[in-house]
Design a protein around this motif. Sequence first.
Motif, short mmCIF file in Angstrom:
data_model
loop_
_atom_site.label_atom_id
_atom_site.label_comp_id
_atom_site.label_asym_id
_atom_site.label_seq_id
_atom_site.Cartn_x
_atom_site.Cartn_y
_atom_site.Cartn_z
N UNK A 1 109.66 -56.28 3.58
CA UNK A 1 110.21 -57.38 4.34
C UNK A 1 109.10 -57.95 5.21
N UNK A 2 108.95 -59.25 5.25
CA UNK A 2 107.88 -59.85 6.02
C UNK A 2 108.19 -59.83 7.51
N UNK A 3 107.15 -59.97 8.31
CA UNK A 3 107.30 -59.98 9.77
C UNK A 3 108.23 -61.11 10.21
N UNK A 4 108.14 -62.29 9.59
CA UNK A 4 108.98 -63.41 10.00
C UNK A 4 110.46 -63.12 9.76
N UNK A 5 110.77 -62.37 8.70
CA UNK A 5 112.17 -62.02 8.45
C UNK A 5 112.69 -61.06 9.51
N UNK A 6 111.90 -60.05 9.83
CA UNK A 6 112.32 -59.05 10.81
C UNK A 6 112.46 -59.67 12.19
N UNK A 7 111.64 -60.67 12.49
CA UNK A 7 111.66 -61.25 13.83
C UNK A 7 112.75 -62.31 14.00
N UNK A 8 113.60 -62.52 13.00
CA UNK A 8 114.69 -63.47 13.17
C UNK A 8 115.64 -62.97 14.27
N UNK A 9 116.33 -63.90 14.91
CA UNK A 9 117.27 -63.52 15.97
C UNK A 9 118.29 -62.52 15.46
N UNK A 10 118.91 -62.81 14.32
CA UNK A 10 119.96 -61.93 13.82
C UNK A 10 119.40 -60.57 13.42
N UNK A 11 118.22 -60.54 12.83
CA UNK A 11 117.60 -59.27 12.47
C UNK A 11 117.28 -58.44 13.69
N UNK A 12 116.71 -59.07 14.69
CA UNK A 12 116.37 -58.37 15.93
C UNK A 12 117.62 -57.85 16.62
N UNK A 13 118.65 -58.68 16.68
CA UNK A 13 119.90 -58.29 17.35
C UNK A 13 120.60 -57.16 16.60
N UNK A 14 120.63 -57.24 15.28
CA UNK A 14 121.29 -56.19 14.50
C UNK A 14 120.54 -54.86 14.66
N UNK A 15 119.22 -54.89 14.60
CA UNK A 15 118.44 -53.67 14.80
C UNK A 15 118.69 -53.09 16.19
N UNK A 16 118.69 -53.92 17.22
CA UNK A 16 118.92 -53.45 18.59
C UNK A 16 120.29 -52.80 18.69
#
Length: 111
Positions: free
Chosen positions: A1-16
């Motif tokens: 998974x690329x850095x831009x995908x992981x840094x999306x709002x939804x990705x960041x929020x789901x991981x948190x």
Amino acid sequence: MSHSQVSSFFGTELQRALREQAFGITSFELVDAGPLQAGAKVTLLEGSAVTVTLTGRGYHWDAHQSQRPSVSASSSSGQVYEGIEDLLTAISPLYQQRFQETLFSKLAKLQ
């Protein structure tokens, strides 16, 4: 998974959100993160895996892409939950038990 995908709002929020619930799940892996949603494979304490998705509407789990856990009849795949705690409580009896144990432990330390 690329850095831009992981840094999306939804990705960041789901991981948190899933990191905060680490006490009540076995593991999780982010499998999709884009501008409109993010998804993660979550292994429940019961041993079954579900796909949890976060969108602008909230959290939901998908039984079509996952092993179906033992869930109560009131919880159905695709139902939207405001918080990850609500979703996990609805689909995982062991999460609910561990949540209560953790809460009582923290409250006992305040006394």
